[in-house]
Structure formats: C-alpha cells, structure tokens
Enzyme design. Structure first.
Site, PDB file in Angstrom:
ATOM      1  N   LYS A 129      70.500  57.564  28.130  1.00 42.16           N
ATOM      2  CA  LYS A 129      70.658  56.202  28.633  1.00 42.16           C
ATOM      3  C   LYS A 129      69.421  55.837  29.429  1.00 42.16           C
ATOM      4  O   LYS A 129      68.829  56.689  30.098  1.00 42.16           O
ATOM      5  CB  LYS A 129      71.879  56.103  29.554  1.00 42.16           C
ATOM      6  CG  LYS A 129      72.502  54.721  29.609  1.00 42.16           C
ATOM      7  CD  LYS A 129      73.389  54.482  28.412  1.00 42.16           C
ATOM      8  CE  LYS A 129      74.066  53.144  28.437  1.00 42.16           C
ATOM      9  NZ  LYS A 129      75.075  53.053  27.362  1.00 42.16           N
TER      10      LYS A 129
HETATM   11  N1  PHE Z   1      75.170  49.981  24.541  1.00 41.92           N
HETATM   12  C1  PHE Z   1      75.361  50.775  23.347  1.00 41.92           C
HETATM   13  C2  PHE Z   1      76.416  51.850  23.642  1.00 41.92           C
HETATM   14  O1  PHE Z   1      76.761  52.107  24.786  1.00 41.92           O
HETATM   15  C3  PHE Z   1      74.067  51.430  23.023  1.00 41.92           C
HETATM   16  C4  PHE Z   1      73.500  51.316  21.647  1.00 41.92           C
HETATM   17  C5  PHE Z   1      73.962  50.429  20.690  1.00 41.92           C
HETATM   18  C6  PHE Z   1      72.464  52.149  21.317  1.00 41.92           C
HETATM   19  C7  PHE Z   1      73.409  50.405  19.430  1.00 41.92           C
HETATM   20  C8  PHE Z   1      71.896  52.157  20.080  1.00 41.92           C
HETATM   21  C9  PHE Z   1      72.376  51.281  19.133  1.00 41.92           C
HETATM   22  O2  PHE Z   1      76.949  52.462  22.763  1.00 41.92           O
END
Ligand code: PHE
Length: 305
Positions: free
Chosen positions: A77
C-alpha cells in the site's frame, strides 16, 4: 492479523518527496506470491506516523486479498500524507514524487487507485513509472476499479460529505445523517469509506444481520471480528469481498483478459465467500478466521515451494 510487536512486513519505504515535501510511504507486506499490489491513498493525516500506521495495516490486508483472490501477487500500500499547511503542494508534484518511489522499487510494488485517487491520478503516477494500474481506458489502463453499484436493493445512504445527499435522493435512496448510519435497522451494512468504523463500542448498537462492503480495514481491531461473531452478525471479511478492483485490473491489464473473462473472475468471490461461511458455520468460528487460514495457506505453500 497480528497484534504483537513483531515487524511482519518485508519492506517499508518512507520518502520525503523532493517536489512536494510530503511524506510518501510504501509498505510492502509480502511478495511471496508475486509483486505486491495495493492502492495509493492520498489523504490528510494529523501526523505522518498515522499515515505509516495506515499503510502497514492496509498492506497486510492486501496480502490476504490477493491470496484469497487467487492472484499471483502480494500485498502493499502507498500512502501520500497530505497536509493542510501552506504552501500546499500541487497534485502533480505529489503524484510525480509518488511515481518515483514506486519506480525505485523496481516492480516489487504495483500501485493503483484508493481513497483520494482515481484514474487521472494514476495517469500522473504513470508519467514516472509503468508499475501502475487503472489509468484511464483512453490511456491503455482499465480505468475506474470501483465497479457497478448495487441495483435492486432498497438502499439507505450516508456520507460525511453532506452534499452527497442530493445525489443519493436523485438515485432513489433514503438518506440518514452520518451519526445515525450505524444504528439504522438494515439487513446488510455496507462500509464504503475510510477504515476503522466498527469499533468494539459500536458492536452492541448495530441493527444489521450482516456487514459486507468494499472499504478496507472496516474493523478498528481484529478482536471486533470475534465480537461480531458472538452477537450473531455475519462479517464478510473486507479483504475478501473488496477484491473485485484488483482482480479486474490485473485480469485486464496483465493477462489481457476480455471484459467478460475479467467479470467471471470477479464473480468467483461469491463462491469463495460461500465456502468460507460454510466452514465458519461448521467449525463455529468467525468467518475471518477461516478466511485468514485460507489466505495464509497460499503464502505458506509459496514459501515452501
Ligand atoms: N484500492 C484498491 C484495493 O484496495 C487497490 C487497487 C485496485 C490496486 C485496482 C490495483 C488495482 O483493492
């Protein structure tokens, strides 16, 4: 998820962005299954250490999300700590700094949208690195990952942004004030904002049968999952049911899957949840324990093999 003091993350980067001056944090929880995936959260925090705490917890949940989704990816993250103090850095400066941090990780981390960011922000990050998902479809990405909103149900809505009331009513939804949302009687409570909403104190006031929603880290602590189980509220683990975004984006962008094939893969979340709820009922233990067991079994197998 562990509540002890041991560092369980593989790597944590904290960089002061040279253009923006903002703290940019990337937590890589695990790359055991492959490059870590996780969104980029752009948010105001009281202190950058609060942003670090958020990144640590959110990235761990991403590891379980990608594992349960059957993806060959790990969990990470990124948090960009926005400050209210003047002079405010520009969004391109913040995102170019963030893109450079992603690039410096050499593909071990691939970012995507999260709270405070969307496809146009991914495009800005994409000017500094190719390790980014969900740029606009016009720019070769798979676009917005938030997907279709529920149809067919009677929906009661609340938002801390009171201007959303008009939108909710236009869509035929009932509106309640943010301070009433947890105590409003409903079948399914759908947390869709920032995390930490469901605290131990709140559990006794809830008037729902189940909690199923797209927000990450819905529970203030892991112990709340056990409390919910004790009072008979089914909590569908957030890291399982919110995987549609990562599944869709990886299917379309990495594996060049058709929209239909990507959707079929997203729909497999349902059967996985069903089997976890069955296991949980049979073993009389909270669903999140069954889900974590399954998520960790893939990690252990990868580490062994
Ligand atoms: N915010 C999305 C999640 O928590 C993160 C994400 C979405 C990463 C699409 C990569 C592709 O799952």
């Amino acid at each position: 998820m562990k509540d002890d003091q041991t560092l369980t993350h593989e790597q944590v980067e904290v960089v002061r962005g040279p253009r923006s001056g903002a703290a940019i944090i990337v937590a890589l929880h695990s790359t055991a299954l492959g490059p870590a995936l996780g969104g980029c959260r752009l948010q105001v925090y009281r202190h950058w250490l609060d942003g670090l705490a958020d990144a640590l917890r959110l990235s761990e949940a991403m590891t379980y999300k990608t594992s349960l989704a059957g993806l060959d990816h790990g969990g990470g993250k990124m948090v960009i700590v926005r400050s209210d103090a003047a002079p405010k850095p520009s969004v391109p400066d913040l995102l170019h700094d963030a893109g450079d941090v992603v690039q410096s990780l050499g593909g071990r981390y691939i970012t995507g949208p999260d709270i405070g960011t969307g496809p146009t922000d991914m495009e800005l990050i994409g000017q500094r690195t190719r390790h980014v998902f969900c740029r606009p479809e016009t720019h070769g990405g798979s676009g917005d990952s938030s997907g279709d909103t529920a149809t067919g149900a009677r929906v009661t809505v609340s938002d801390t942004d009171l201007e959303k009331r008009a939108v909710a009513e236009r869509l035929g939804c009932r509106w309640v004030r943010p301070d009433q949302v947890l105590t409003t009687p409903t079948d399914v409570l759908v947390p869709a904002g920032p995390g930490g909403l469901i605290t131990a104190d709140v559990v006794g006031q809830l008037r729902c049968s189940a909690i199923v929603g797209p927000a990450n880290n819905q529970l203030a602590t892991d112990a709340v999952a056990d409390l919910l189980h004790e009072v008979g509220i089914v909590w569908a683990p957030d890291y399982l049911v919110s995987a549609g975004g990562v599944i869709g984006a990886t299917a379309r962008e990495l594996h060049r899957a058709s929209a239909q094939a990507a959707e079929d893969q997203v729909r497999r979340i349902g059967p996985t949840l069903t089997s976890i709820l069955r296991q949980s009922a049979a073993a009389e233990r909270p669903p999140h324990r069954a889900a974590l067991g399954l998520a960790r079994s893939r990690l252990t197998a990868a580490a062994a093999g």
